[in-house]
Design an enzyme around this catalytic site. Structure first.
Site: not given
Ligand code: DGL
Length: 274
Positions: A11-12, A74, A159, A193, A195
């Site tokens: 994932d990013s 992701c 994040e 997403c 996240h």
């Protein structure tokens, strides 16, 4: 390249951990190697060329580490980079390796949950502008209507570990209001997403209780389980020693702090220097 190795999860940033957590529950016996490209997150506001370049570099790293199979945990990378990598790059890298995305398992099941046939998609600007969710869901469930909303501020909130704080409320409410303005009949939401599950409690506060929020992690975990059963030629090269390793392209201490909170266990991470 090594012959046997872990299953790679990419994932990013930390979002892919929400997928990994469910995969570990469903398939605990395998070895897993997680890579978060935290140094370059978020991907969701970047160009196609950047998302492709970064995703490819990270996949190559996981391949060098011995992964035969990589899950792009992701949505942004799955929507933007997966097809190009599968078609143009993977045959040259090694035709015996596989990269799987998370859009397909989600889009082929979402229609099973909605009664009103109105589905809401919340994703990064890149995922939403790709229209991948609309195109794919219409293919599997042509009787549904799909509405979508980009949420550019949600990944930075996660994040930066702000997802549970009162400051997050403004942006959570704002994007949900914009989505439900498009249709008040939406009864099923896809957090498109990885996240966004961190924001689940906040999202729940701003939507009617009858709305279903899909758990992409469990959907991906069950799709992976089926895939491994159907593809013994890949499965036989996935190690089964219950080992987990974590890599980040940014400071390992920061990643370890976030991942340890999430997994409720001390996590050690190594750095992949990009
Ligand atoms: N977690 C990723 C996704 O599922 C990407 C978020 C980002 O880097 O913008 O889309």
């Amino acid at each position: 390249m090594k012959k046997y190795g872990p299953i790679g999860i990419f994932d990013s940033g930390v979002g892919g951990l929400t997928i990994m957590k469910e995969v570990l529950k469903a398939l605990p016996e395998y070895d897993y190697m997680y890579l978060g490209d935290n140094a370059r997150a978020p991907y969701g506001t970047r160009s196609f060329d950047s998302i492709l370049k970064y995703t490819l570099e990270c996949c190559n790293y996981l391949f060098e580490k011995g992964c035969r199979l990589i899950i792009l945990a992701c949505n942004t990378a799955s929507a933007k980079a997966l097809r190009t990598i599968q078609q143009n790059h993977l045959p040259k890298i090694d035709p015996n390796r596989r990269i799987l995305g998370i859009l397909r398992p989600t889009t082929e099941t979402v229609g099973l949950y909605t009664q009103s046939r109105h589905i809401g998609i919340l994703g990064t600007p890149a995922t939403i502008s790709s229209d991948s969710y609309i195109i794919e869901i219409n293919r599997f469930f042509p009787d549904t209507e799909v509405f979508q909303q980009a949420c550019p501020m949600w990944v930075p909130l996660v994040e930066n570990m702000e997802y549970d704080n009162p400051g997050a409320d403004y942006f959570v409410e704002k994007y949900l209001a914009q989505l439900f303005l498009q249709s008040d009949q939406i009864d099923t939401l896809v957090l498109a997403c990885t996240h966004y599950p961190f924001l689940y409690n906040k999202i729940r506060q701003f939507i009617p209780s009858g709305i279903t929020i899909l758990n992409q992690g469990t959907i991906v975990a069950s799709a992976l389980k089926n895939y491994l059963i159907r593809h013994p030629e890949i499965e036989q090269y996935c190690n089964k020693n219950h080992q987990r390793s974590f890599y980040t392209t940014d400071a390992s201490l920061d990643f370890e702090r976030k991942a340890s909170i999430f997994f409720e266990a001390a996590i050690k991470a190594d750095v992949f220097k990009i």
